[in-house]
Design a protein around this motif. Structure first.
Motif, short mmCIF file in Angstrom:
data_model
loop_
_atom_site.label_atom_id
_atom_site.label_comp_id
_atom_site.label_asym_id
_atom_site.label_seq_id
_atom_site.Cartn_x
_atom_site.Cartn_y
_atom_site.Cartn_z
N VAL A 31 6.63 -1.09 -11.43
CA VAL A 31 5.45 0.32 -11.31
C VAL A 31 5.35 1.42 -12.70
O VAL A 31 3.99 1.72 -12.84
CB VAL A 31 6.12 1.21 -10.67
N ASP A 32 6.25 2.40 -13.07
CA ASP A 32 6.76 2.51 -13.87
C ASP A 32 6.65 2.00 -15.24
O ASP A 32 4.87 3.28 -16.16
CB ASP A 32 7.94 3.83 -14.34
N LEU A 92 8.60 -12.38 -9.86
CA LEU A 92 8.92 -10.89 -9.01
C LEU A 92 8.14 -10.77 -9.19
O LEU A 92 7.16 -10.49 -10.72
CB LEU A 92 10.22 -11.21 -9.13
N HIS A 93 7.45 -9.62 -7.98
CA HIS A 93 5.78 -8.63 -7.70
C HIS A 93 6.46 -7.89 -7.16
O HIS A 93 7.55 -7.78 -6.32
CB HIS A 93 4.52 -9.47 -7.70
N THR A 94 5.44 -6.35 -6.82
CA THR A 94 6.21 -5.25 -6.51
C THR A 94 5.88 -6.10 -4.60
O THR A 94 4.65 -6.80 -4.28
CB THR A 94 5.56 -4.42 -6.57
N ARG A 112 6.11 10.87 -0.17
CA ARG A 112 5.78 10.66 0.60
C ARG A 112 4.06 9.98 -0.07
O ARG A 112 3.88 8.90 1.29
CB ARG A 112 5.53 12.39 1.94
N THR A 113 4.27 9.82 -1.18
CA THR A 113 3.01 9.52 -1.37
C THR A 113 2.92 8.38 -2.57
O THR A 113 1.66 7.55 -2.76
CB THR A 113 1.52 10.95 -2.20
N GLU A 114 4.20 8.42 -2.90
CA GLU A 114 3.87 7.40 -4.21
C GLU A 114 3.87 5.84 -3.93
O GLU A 114 2.74 4.95 -4.44
CB GLU A 114 5.01 7.37 -4.85
N GLY A 115 3.98 5.00 -2.87
CA GLY A 115 3.93 3.83 -2.06
C GLY A 115 2.27 4.09 -1.51
O GLY A 115 1.79 2.79 -1.79
N PRO A 116 1.81 4.42 -0.93
CA PRO A 116 0.80 4.20 -0.18
C PRO A 116 -0.69 4.45 -1.19
O PRO A 116 -1.88 4.41 -1.37
CB PRO A 116 0.54 5.96 0.51
N MET A 117 0.25 5.51 -2.56
CA MET A 117 -1.11 5.40 -3.61
C MET A 117 -1.10 4.14 -4.18
O MET A 117 -2.36 4.28 -4.83
CB MET A 117 -1.13 7.13 -4.36
N ASN A 118 -0.12 3.81 -4.98
CA ASN A 118 -0.01 2.01 -4.77
C ASN A 118 -0.54 1.62 -4.40
O ASN A 118 -1.20 1.35 -4.65
CB ASN A 118 1.57 2.15 -5.43
N GLU A 119 -0.31 1.37 -3.01
CA GLU A 119 -1.53 0.47 -1.86
C GLU A 119 -2.85 0.53 -2.15
O GLU A 119 -3.75 -0.49 -2.22
CB GLU A 119 -1.21 1.13 -0.55
N VAL A 120 -3.39 2.14 -2.34
CA VAL A 120 -4.59 1.83 -2.55
C VAL A 120 -4.98 1.70 -3.86
O VAL A 120 -6.26 1.07 -3.80
CB VAL A 120 -5.33 3.65 -2.56
N VAL A 151 3.82 -8.31 -12.94
CA VAL A 151 4.55 -10.01 -12.72
C VAL A 151 6.26 -9.37 -13.92
O VAL A 151 5.87 -9.38 -14.47
CB VAL A 151 4.40 -10.79 -12.47
N ALA A 152 6.91 -9.60 -13.15
CA ALA A 152 8.55 -10.73 -14.03
C ALA A 152 8.82 -11.20 -13.63
O ALA A 152 9.25 -11.68 -12.39
CB ALA A 152 9.11 -9.26 -14.23
#
Length: 306
Positions: free
Chosen positions: A134-135, A275-277, A67-75, A140-141
């Protein structure tokens, strides 16, 4: 809620252990362990089970991570964008790219990009495996014919195709053959016979054939097996045999007359993507690099030096 503790929990959970998380986040294992323990204390639940064999997320830990991985990446992206400055292209850019493209193109491309954006420092990792952006903390790739992935966005910036080439000393076989009757219709038709040719290859399977757009069908008989396409190209220039190679790495040799093209293999086209996330807040440096790659090949045809 301590967002630093939550961020460190995500770091540890994502990397599967305190040691790897410590190296990736450049923070001590003691700090990470303390913050995860503090977070568990705040929530009143166990998030990570620690044992001699390693680390395992509890059910509560797995739920919190999902539940938090995506929002924390955006932060994290929002903070990075703020640090970089509104619209300013600066900071470190980490790029993952295929090995051959890295060797023949990325040096010049990075130099050109830095000329446009001197506030950016660039790190390129050239290898053929598919990295996790991400990991492994890539911005970019560059990938050929990438699989559809809802977590990544980008654009196709160039196209390539496979061509059969040989040294001028190799005589190209004729494509025509005497007409033969088909068993079903009884009509005459021209069906060129498959031609056995000495080939320089990286890999080939028993029964491989090269069907070219000009109607020529070749059966490669490997006389050299080499571990890189650049070695294959050089051996072909030296007259060792015929080769199937990306047009992008032989275009200059074709232009100079060191090689001649016998034809292309239909259906083997390669689309090269940057590409990028798919986060909503792509950083200015990522946006600038994607735009740069799209503009670098305006006709959409991939050409590489060397």
């Amino acid at each position: 809620m301590d967002l630093n503790a939550l961020a460190d929990f995500n770091l540890v959970a994502t990397h599967g252990g305190f040691g790897r998380a410590s190296r990736a986040g450049r923070r001590s294992k003691a700090t990470l362990s303390r913050r995860v323990a503090d977070l568990e204390e705040q929530l009143g639940v166990r998030l990570i089970e620690r044992s001699a064999k390693g680390l395992e997320l509890t059910e509560a830990g797995q739920a919190l991570l999902s539940r938090t991985e995506g929002p924390m990446n955006e932060v994290a992206d929002a903070f990075a964008s703020a640090v970089e400055g509104a619209g300013q292209v600066r900071g470190q850019l980490r790029v993952a790219a295929p090995l051959l493209f890295s060797q023949l193109a990325m040096g010049r491309l990075c130099a050109e990009f830095r000329t446009l954006h001197p506030g950016v420092t660039i790190e390129v990792v050239g290898e053929d495996r598919v990295v996790n952006l991400v990991d492994e903390r890539f911005d970019v790739a560059i990938r050929p014919n990438p699989r559809m992935d809802s977590t990544l966005v980008g654009r196709c910036f160039a196209k390539d195709r496979l061509v059969v080439v040989a040294a001028p000393s190799f005589a190209m076989p004729a494509t025509g053959r005497p007409a033969s009757r088909t068993a079903t219709s009884g009509k005459s038709s021209v069906k060129p016979a498959a031609m056995d040719i000495p080939a320089v290859v990286t890999t080939t399977r028993e029964g491989d054939v090269w069907e070219l757009d000009g109607g020529l069908t070749l059966v490669p008989r490997p006389v050299l097996r080499l571990s890189s396409m650049l070695m294959v190209r050089d051996a072909t220039i030296a007259g060792a045999g015929v080769a199937l190679l990306p047009q992008s790495i032989v275009w200059s040799q074709l232009t100079r007359g060191e090689l001649v093209q016998w034809g292309a293999v239909p259906g083997k086209e390669v689309d090269l993507w940057v590409l990028h996330t798919s986060r909503r807040l792509a950083s200015p440096k990522v946006k600038a690099f994607v735009e740069f790659m799209g503009a670098r090949y305006p006709d959409g045809v991939l050409t590489l030096a060397g």
